[in-house]
Design an enzyme around this catalytic site. Structure first.
Site, PDB file in Angstrom:
ATOM      1  N   THR A  92      17.512 -10.468   7.339  1.00 57.28           N
ATOM      2  CA  THR A  92      16.316 -10.147   8.117  1.00 57.28           C
ATOM      3  C   THR A  92      15.053 -10.492   7.357  1.00 57.28           C
ATOM      4  OG1 THR A  92      17.539  -8.288   9.059  1.00 57.28           O
ATOM      5  CG2 THR A  92      15.176  -8.339   9.444  1.00 57.28           C
ATOM      6  N   LEU A 151      -5.576 -10.803  -9.641  1.00 57.38           N
ATOM      7  CA  LEU A 151      -6.192 -11.251  -8.404  1.00 57.38           C
ATOM      8  C   LEU A 151      -7.393 -10.341  -8.195  1.00 57.38           C
ATOM      9  CD1 LEU A 151      -6.069 -13.042  -5.838  1.00 57.38           C
ATOM     10  CD2 LEU A 151      -4.825 -11.171  -4.742  1.00 57.38           C
ATOM     11  N   SER A 152      -8.584 -10.856  -8.366  1.00 56.89           N
ATOM     12  CA  SER A 152      -9.781 -10.005  -8.353  1.00 56.89           C
ATOM     13  C   SER A 152     -10.203  -9.705  -6.921  1.00 56.89           C
ATOM     14  CB  SER A 152     -10.922 -10.689  -9.118  1.00 56.89           C
ATOM     15  OG  SER A 152     -11.114 -12.012  -8.661  1.00 56.89           O
ATOM     16  N   ILE A 153     -10.174  -8.408  -6.577  1.00 56.23           N
ATOM     17  CA  ILE A 153     -10.551  -7.939  -5.246  1.00 56.23           C
ATOM     18  C   ILE A 153     -11.722  -6.960  -5.346  1.00 56.23           C
ATOM     19  CG2 ILE A 153      -9.788  -6.716  -3.177  1.00 56.23           C
ATOM     20  CD1 ILE A 153      -8.345  -9.313  -3.431  1.00 56.23           C
ATOM     21  N   VAL A 154     -11.628  -6.005  -6.286  1.00 53.36           N
ATOM     22  CA  VAL A 154     -12.681  -5.010  -6.504  1.00 53.36           C
ATOM     23  C   VAL A 154     -13.273  -5.227  -7.893  1.00 53.36           C
ATOM     24  CG1 VAL A 154     -13.184  -2.542  -6.688  1.00 53.36           C
ATOM     25  CG2 VAL A 154     -11.536  -3.347  -4.986  1.00 53.36           C
ATOM     26  N   ARG A 204      14.458 -14.308   7.100  1.00 56.57           N
ATOM     27  CA  ARG A 204      14.024 -14.836   8.398  1.00 56.57           C
ATOM     28  C   ARG A 204      12.537 -14.579   8.635  1.00 56.57           C
ATOM     29  NH1 ARG A 204      18.686 -12.548  12.533  1.00 56.57           N
ATOM     30  NH2 ARG A 204      20.353 -14.065  12.031  1.00 56.57           N
ATOM     31  N   LEU A 228      -3.812  -9.941   9.776  1.00 58.51           N
ATOM     32  CA  LEU A 228      -2.734 -10.617  10.482  1.00 58.51           C
ATOM     33  C   LEU A 228      -2.696 -10.094  11.910  1.00 58.51           C
ATOM     34  CD1 LEU A 228       0.155 -10.704   7.855  1.00 58.51           C
ATOM     35  CD2 LEU A 228      -1.856 -12.180   8.086  1.00 58.51           C
ATOM     36  N   ASN A 258      -1.090  -2.914 -10.878  1.00 60.72           N
ATOM     37  CA  ASN A 258      -1.047  -3.785  -9.720  1.00 60.72           C
ATOM     38  C   ASN A 258      -1.278  -2.892  -8.514  1.00 60.72           C
ATOM     39  OD1 ASN A 258       1.600  -5.661  -8.024  1.00 60.72           O
ATOM     40  ND2 ASN A 258      -0.585  -5.681  -7.699  1.00 60.72           N
ATOM     41  N   GLY A 259      -2.366  -3.127  -7.773  1.00 56.74           N
ATOM     42  CA  GLY A 259      -2.584  -2.316  -6.582  1.00 56.74           C
ATOM     43  C   GLY A 259      -4.020  -1.899  -6.398  1.00 56.74           C
ATOM     44  N   GLY A 278       0.272  -4.840   9.840  1.00 54.23           N
ATOM     45  CA  GLY A 278       0.753  -3.693  10.616  1.00 54.23           C
ATOM     46  C   GLY A 278       2.082  -3.135  10.161  1.00 54.23           C
ATOM     47  N   ASP A 296     -11.315   0.170  -9.325  1.00 52.10           N
ATOM     48  CA  ASP A 296     -10.755   1.361  -8.691  1.00 52.10           C
ATOM     49  C   ASP A 296      -9.626   1.961  -9.512  1.00 52.10           C
ATOM     50  OD1 ASP A 296      -9.752  -1.293  -7.617  1.00 52.10           O
ATOM     51  OD2 ASP A 296      -8.080  -0.015  -7.061  1.00 52.10           O
ATOM     52  N   CYS A 318      -1.904  -8.362  -7.981  1.00 49.31           N
ATOM     53  CA  CYS A 318      -1.871  -8.749  -9.383  1.00 49.31           C
ATOM     54  C   CYS A 318      -0.413  -8.697  -9.831  1.00 49.31           C
ATOM     55  CB  CYS A 318      -2.698  -7.789 -10.226  1.00 49.31           C
ATOM     56  SG  CYS A 318      -4.439  -7.690  -9.744  1.00 49.31           S
TER      57      CYS A 318
END
Length: 564
Positions: free
Chosen positions: A321, A50-53, A324, A232, A74-75, A347, A97, A2
């Site tokens: 970095t 951004l609706s996730i939960v 890239r 990913l 946000n989180g 990861g 949450d 979000c």
């Protein structure tokens, strides 16, 4: 992901409503599902969701009318269900949450309740009754947050730089693991783990079984959500381990303790690379072993170059970095969202916890090794966390990072770094690989580190350098110090990215971007480990040529080297 935006210390908040809407709109890619705005006595909060939960009821800002509190977050708070058990008297209005933050604020000191949150977060909480506010960011800084002051001295907060550009003369990172109390304007640390001091961990044993269980629990926690998700999968150790664990739990819903079948039980995995990329082949091999629904995408060097300006616009850095590695991730995120996926596990963080970068082979002692890990973790919010979060959020996808789970970190860092050291007969991250022996094909589990910008295809970095050589002259580079006296670029590639950044954001945000010499992603301090490092200017892992693909750790599991 979000986005949040906040303006504090306002005399007439209604006059700033249009400003807040315009600033928040610049971040809408992070939260394309809904917009919310709250106006109080002296503050404005805006939120792009951004609706996730709790997709149906979790719109923000969250408001507690009885206590005159408003919250924009946000989180994700992964342990919110456990926290709710001790807050039974609070009239929860949603299944979000993040709502647990409101009653915790009323009951406990910030440094106490913030240390109870296991999650990734940045939030602004307005206490309208007292005309004050509280702002905080998660311990590692997985979630971005910036702050500044306008010409009248009013506090301004936003998830991305672009929301503050034009409002603040100078913009800075909100420090991870800190909170800001609006009553006195002081930034205070709340997260100061004892493992940061090497003397505190010296002599402590490694426990592979405990390490395995801790990472397994972290991945399972982070499967929390009510939308389709994926992972990913580059074919390297870290993403393959996360995908392996996620696949084990993908058939049952985490929200019901595994009592119900998952809404989307097939785990989808994603990879990207140039034609002939080392990552694409290894990712396919890992996916076939795990049984995931795998999607490997190709891009061309020209497609990546064409996206550079958009990439820098979204990731808000000119660090070489990061640019890239962000470009293929940015292109991958677009493909992921086109398939209906809104959250992915990644990861990131493992290399900073276990010393996975190739230059760690040169660490002169366990103390030096550990101290470099701590330096890397303390700066991760400006590098890999920024890359993963913003590259994905550019297309409305949330990236979660189980290796940086707070409980897992406390297990992985409370051991003597002697157990993490690598060398001629021990591959980097040996202790992690050993903990998951048998979980992946040996060719993946014992594959040497490839930095993402290398693993997508070695032609990618070479193509970027060629592009920079064509766009930047020797005379341009000679003038770099006078054109950019702060964080001066030292290569043509770096100067190209710096120019784009300056065009997009001006000079107000330069302080948010890290700078300094590096080899293979090292901090400047680690350049002292080897005299040859100081002559190298390229952060690619290939810069450590006597380690990269030199046969380190070539022994199969169970060999004498692995038993050591």
């Amino acid at each position: 992901m979000c986005s949040i935006f906040g303006l504090m210390n306002l005399n007439e908040p209604a006059r700033f409503r249009d400003m807040a809407l315009a600033a928040s709109r610049k971040q809408r890619h992070r939260g394309p599902d809904w917009s919310g705005l709250w106006t109080g006595r002296s503050a404005i909060l805006a939120h792009e969701r951004l609706s996730i939960v709790d997709v149906e009821h979790g719109a923000q800002p969250l408001v507690a009318p009885e206590s005159q509190l408003a919250l924009a977050v946000n989180g994700e708070i992964y342990n919110h269900r456990e926290l709710r058990h001790g807050l039974a008297d609070h009239p929860f209005r949603t299944g979000s949450d993040c709502e647990v933050i409101l009653p915790l604020y009323e009951r406990e000191r910030p440094e106490d309740f913030l240390n109870r949150l296991n999650g990734i977060f940045a939030f602004v909480l307005v206490d309208d009754r007292r005309e004050t506010f509280l702002v905080a960011r998660d311990p590692i800084g997985v979630i971005p947050l910036y702050w500044g002051r306008d010409a009248e001295g009013r506090w301004v907060f936003g998830s991305e730089l672009k929301a503050l550009v034009g409002i603040c003369d100078r913009i800075e990172d909100f420090p991870p693991g800190h909170y800001l109390d609006g009553r006195d304007g002081e930034f205070r640390p709340y997260h100061q783990p004892g493992w940061q001091n090497y003397d505190a961990v010296r002599g402590l044993p490694a426990d592979p079984e405990r390490l395995r269980h801790a990472l397994t629990d972290a991945v399972q926690r982070q499967l929390m959500g009510d939308v389709p998700y994926g992972a990913l999968l580059s074919g390297g150790l870290d993403s393959s381990l996360i995908a392996s664990i996620a696949h084990r739990f993908s058939e049952r819903r985490v929200e019901t303790g595994g009592r119900e079948r998952a809404w989307w039980p097939r785990l989808h995995t994603f990879a990207i690379g140039l034609r002939g990329s080392p990552d694409l082949d290894k990712a396919r091999e890992a996916a076939e072993f795990l049984g995931t629904v795998h999607h490997g995408f190709r891009y061309s060097v020209q497609e990546g170059i064409d996206a550079l300006r958009d990439v820098i616009h979204h990731i808000e850095t000119f660090d070489v970095t990061t640019v890239r590695a962000s470009t293929p991730m940015f292109l991958l995120a677009r493909r992921i969202r086109s398939m209906g996926i809104k959250m992915v596990l990644t990861g990131e963080g493992s290399d900073e916890i276990f010393g996975g970068y190739l230059y760690f082979h040169k660490a002169p002692s366990a103390r030096a090794f550990h101290e470099e890990l701590v330096r890397k973790l303390n700066q991760l919010h400006r590098y890999d966390c920024l890359r993963a979060n913003k590259s994905m959020a550019a297309w409305g996808v949330e990236a979660r990072v189980p290796f940086l789970d707070r409980e897992f970190l406390d297990v992985a860092m409370w051991m003597d770094a002697e157990h993490k050291r690598c060398g001629p007969e021990r591959l980097e991250k040996h202790v992690l690989r050993s903990a998951f022996d048998g979980a992946l094909p040996d060719a993946v589990l014992w594959r040497q580190k490839e930095q993402f910008s290398d693993g997508v295809g070695y032609g990618w970095i070479d193509g970027l350098k060629d592009h920079a050589d064509a766009r930047v002259t020797d005379a341009d580079l000679a003038r770099a110090a006078s054109d950019f006296p702060e964080a001066t670029p030292t290569t043509k590639e770096g100067l190209l990215y710096r120019r784009i950044f300056e065009e997009l954001f001006g000079s107000a945000a330069v302080a948010t971007v890290p700078s300094g010499p590096s080899v293979a992603c090292s901090t400047p301090a680690a350049l002292e480990w080897d005299a040859s490092f100081r002559a190298m200017a390229d952060p690619s892992g290939r810069a450590v040529r006597d380690v990269h693909q030199a046969g380190y750790g070539a022994e199969a599991p169970g060999s004498e080297a692995d038993r050591g």
